[in-house]
Design an enzyme around this catalytic site. Structure first.
Site, PDB file in Angstrom:
ATOM      1  N   LYS A 181      47.925  42.477  32.269  1.00  0.00           N
ATOM      2  CA  LYS A 181      46.627  43.208  32.578  1.00  0.00           C
ATOM      3  C   LYS A 181      46.403  44.493  32.257  1.00  0.00           C
ATOM      4  CE  LYS A 181      44.015  40.842  33.950  1.00  0.00           C
ATOM      5  NZ  LYS A 181      43.454  39.581  33.841  1.00  0.00           N
ATOM      6  N   SER A 237      53.635  33.010  37.795  1.00  0.00           N
ATOM      7  CA  SER A 237      52.718  32.311  36.685  1.00  0.00           C
ATOM      8  C   SER A 237      53.397  32.320  35.423  1.00  0.00           C
ATOM      9  CB  SER A 237      51.643  33.236  36.567  1.00  0.00           C
ATOM     10  OG  SER A 237      51.977  34.708  35.898  1.00  0.00           O
TER      11      SER A 237
HETATM   12  C1  LIG Z   1      50.702  37.492  37.136  1.00  0.00           C
HETATM   13  C2  LIG Z   1      49.215  36.709  36.438  1.00  0.00           C
HETATM   14  N1  LIG Z   1      49.242  35.638  35.778  1.00  0.00           N
HETATM   15  C3  LIG Z   1      48.349  35.216  35.046  1.00  0.00           C
HETATM   16  C4  LIG Z   1      47.237  35.574  34.959  1.00  0.00           C
HETATM   17  C5  LIG Z   1      46.047  35.423  33.946  1.00  0.00           C
HETATM   18  O1  LIG Z   1      45.660  35.887  33.184  1.00  0.00           O
HETATM   19  P1  LIG Z   1      44.192  35.910  32.812  1.00  0.00           P
HETATM   20  O2  LIG Z   1      43.229  36.552  33.839  1.00  0.00           O
HETATM   21  O3  LIG Z   1      44.211  36.721  31.415  1.00  0.00           O
HETATM   22  O4  LIG Z   1      43.583  34.390  32.396  1.00  0.00           O
HETATM   23  C6  LIG Z   1      47.087  36.935  35.563  1.00  0.00           C
HETATM   24  C7  LIG Z   1      45.663  37.589  35.651  1.00  0.00           C
HETATM   25  O5  LIG Z   1      45.503  38.369  36.458  1.00  0.00           O
HETATM   26  C8  LIG Z   1      48.205  37.533  36.489  1.00  0.00           C
HETATM   27  O6  LIG Z   1      48.087  38.750  37.198  1.00  0.00           O
END
Ligand SMILES: Cc1ncc(COP(=O)(O)O)c(C=O)c1O
Length: 446
Positions: free
Chosen positions: A53, A270
């Protein structure tokens, strides 16, 4: 003086990524057993403030500034990582920064934001902010942005979010794979990553497969959204993706653990989710070059690991469940007996009893209960129970009672204590909250 060749920089902001300064991609060696396909993890924790981010935060600020907006005070709803990026950019640019966010966000992220000088407005909201909730982080940020001199850049609907990835993540991957990328996999939150990167890569080569991975409803993976919540995301464009895969918390956390142990990649939850999807979607064929986004590292998630990988904390559990009365050895012997007795029930049976009106007494500490608990359970820490506290327990000692803790030890001590107090019908949940969550039973996250 800056010199990229020796990695000498005048400002931390020069470390923001671009095709010339990409985050690394590292090949997955063991997990998945790929023999022909090359599967790479793109390590987004190499960004200057620790996550994917940072790209979005930087592009939101760049875009607003280039449009002539005078930024002075920023307020943003966040699930943590965008807030962290914006906090540091605000520090670098002398903006004031305020984040509205859910108390369900891991305490580690909220602590980091405080450390970075952010004003936090903590709310009872979903893990990932969702529109349409009057008391939620999005509505609060919109309200606070009405004050004179305040701006909400709004990653959830600002095209500068996917554009960040169109401008950086996509070109980096294209260059890093020499134009050979065949599959791109990303977890889905705001969907800025998948939509922006996917668009760039498909413009370069329409045959590139773009694959999104999301968690199940009621999940506990920070930063990502379930399918129901994705339907409300402005940048969720399923028609632009080739596949969308759903993964459960258990699989995601287990793969996250394996990434750390087997691949020496310090990946967060994630990343485990995204890789789990990749393992389903990527064929082990010659010529396949897949890139999977690993959004951030493991260090912000110890409270999540405590919930989902209880096997990592056996010493903890033993310590917290040490006998609490002077007759320790007698209690320990009774404990051993009780452990194999008929009063130990599984999580599904506990749920059935709960549904039929039997109280579940949660004997963990208030901190643990605050993180996650069963709706309608009675919080009564073991230490207080041992001191004779009975608040919330049925007055009638013949009535059934179920005890629960994190892994099933403290609840067994509680069972013995309750029996010693005259309760005749007490059951303890085998495996505790860990087993409850693994069984997919409903939880409430504060
Ligand atoms: C730890 C984490 N994984 C995945 C994502 C997902 O990314 P996106 O918002 O671009 O879909 C985020 C988004 O904030 C995140 O902070």
């Amino acid at each position: 003086m800056s010199d990229k060749s020796t990695r000498t920089y005048d400002s931390i902001l020069e470390l923001l990524p671009s095709a010339d300064n990409p985050t690394p991609i590292v090949r997955i060696q063991r997990i998945g057993g790929f023999k022909r396909a090359k599967v790479y993890a793109k390590l987004e924790w190499y960004n200057p403030f620790g996550s994917v981010k940072d790209r979005v935060a930087a592009n939101l600020v760049r875009d607003a500034t280039e449009r002539g907006e005078h930024l002075e005070n920023l307020v943003e709803p966040t699930s943590g990582n965008t807030g962290i990026g914006l906090a540091m950019l605000s520090n670098a640019n002398n903006y004031r920064f305020s984040a509205t966010l859910s108390k369900a966000i891991p305490v580690e992220k909220r602590t980091a934001l405080r450390l970075f000088g952010t004003d936090l407005v903590e709310l009872d909201d979903d893990l990932c902010p969702m529109p349409g909730q009057p008391e939620g982080a999005m509505a609060k940020a919109a309200e606070l942005a009405q004050r004179p001199g305040w701006t909400e850049l709004n990653q959830y609907s600002n095209p500068a979010n996917p554009e960040a990835h169109y401008r950086t993540t996509g070109p980096e991957i294209w260059r890093q794979t020499g134009g050979g990328v065949t599959h791109f996999v990303a977890s889905l939150g705001t969907c800025g990553t998948i939509t922006g990167t996917g668009r760039f890569l498909k413009e370069k080569n329409p045959d590139v497969k773009v694959i999104g991975v999301h968690p199940t409803e009621g999940h506990d993976i920070p930063g990502v959204r379930s399918r129901r919540a994705l339907a409300l995301a402005d940048f969720f464009k399923p028609e632009e993706y080739d596949d969308i895969i759903e993964i459960g918390d258990d699989e995601a956390y287990e793969l996250c653990r394996r990434l750390n142990v087997e691949e020496s990649l310090i990946a967060g939850p994630s990343s485990g989710l995204a890789l789990a999807g990749a393992l389903q979607a990527i064929p082990d064929d010659e010529g396949v070059v897949a890139v999977v986004i690993f959004p951030d590292n493991a260090f912000k998630y110890s409270s999540s690991f405590r919930r989902h990988l209880p096997g990592l904390f056996p010493a903890d559990e033993a310590e917290q469940s040490a006998p609490v009365n002077p007759f320790a050895s007698t209690l320990a012997a009774a404990f051993d007996l009780a452990q194999v007795g008929p009063d130990v029930i599984d999580a599904d049976e506990a749920k059935r009893l709960l549904d039929s009106g039997v109280p579940i007494v949660d004997v963990r500490t208030p901190d643990e209960v605050e993180q996650v608990h069963i709706d309608g359970s009675v919080p009564l820490p073991l230490s207080e129970l041992a001191e004779g506290e009975t608040q919330g327990l049925p007055a009638d000692h013949a009535q059934e009672v179920v005890t629960i803790c994190s892994a099933g030890r403290r609840s067994l001590y509680a069972l013995l204590l309750l029996k010693a107090q005259g309760y005749q019908n007490v059951k303890s949940v085998d495996g505790g909250m860990g087993a409850w969550i693994t069984a997919g039973l409903p939880i409430a996250i504060l």
